[in-house]
Scaffold this motif. Structure first.
Motif: not given
Length: 145
Positions: A81, A84-86, A88, A93
């Motif tokens: 997670n 995946t969230n960091t 893309h 980011n």
């Protein structure tokens, strides 16, 4: 057993195996470091345990040179997670140019191959130009005699 894990999804034996493999440590080598009472089969059984005795976990963590809490708390789902969230579209980011503080990561090897090919062509063209200039100088020297 001296402790309990708060997250029931965490399997300490599997986590131990992941870290052991990450550091390229064989079961035999780990058994040797733990002492005479240990062998490869015991390590294999240890890695199948959901919960590992605190004393043994501390010893293994010391051998692998990681905190015991890393083995106790590593949750693969949470790690996925976070990743995946960091990240893309192959960028972080903090940046859209695929670079990090430590350096650049090329996520498209075909582009790198094309870039290297173009650099090679440019090098050959410079070498040919230098050869032609050298030949011209030699012809002038020979013709001048």
């Amino acid at each position: 057993m001296a402790h309990t894990t708060s997250n029931p999804k965490i399997h300490e034996g599997r986590n131990l195996k992941r870290f052991r493999e990450l550091f390229n440590y064989k079961q035999d080598a780990l058994a040797f470091e733990l002492g005479e009472d240990w062998n490869q089969q015991k390590i294999s059984l240890l890695e199948q345990k959901e919960k590992i005795d605190s004393d043994i976990l501390e010893q293994v963590a010391a051998i692998l040179k990681i905190p015991a809490e890393a083995i106790r708390n590593f949750d693969e789902d949470q790690a996925i997670n976070i990743i995946t969230n960091t990240y893309h579209d192959h960028s972080s980011n903090n940046s859209n140019d695929n670079s990090f503080n430590q350096g650049t990561i090329n996520l498209n090897p075909i582009e790198k191959i094309i870039q290297l090919h173009e650099e090679k062509i440019a090098l050959y063209e410079r070498m040919l130009k230098e050869k032609d200039e050298m030949m011209g100088r030699l012809e002038r020297l020979i013709g001048g005699k």
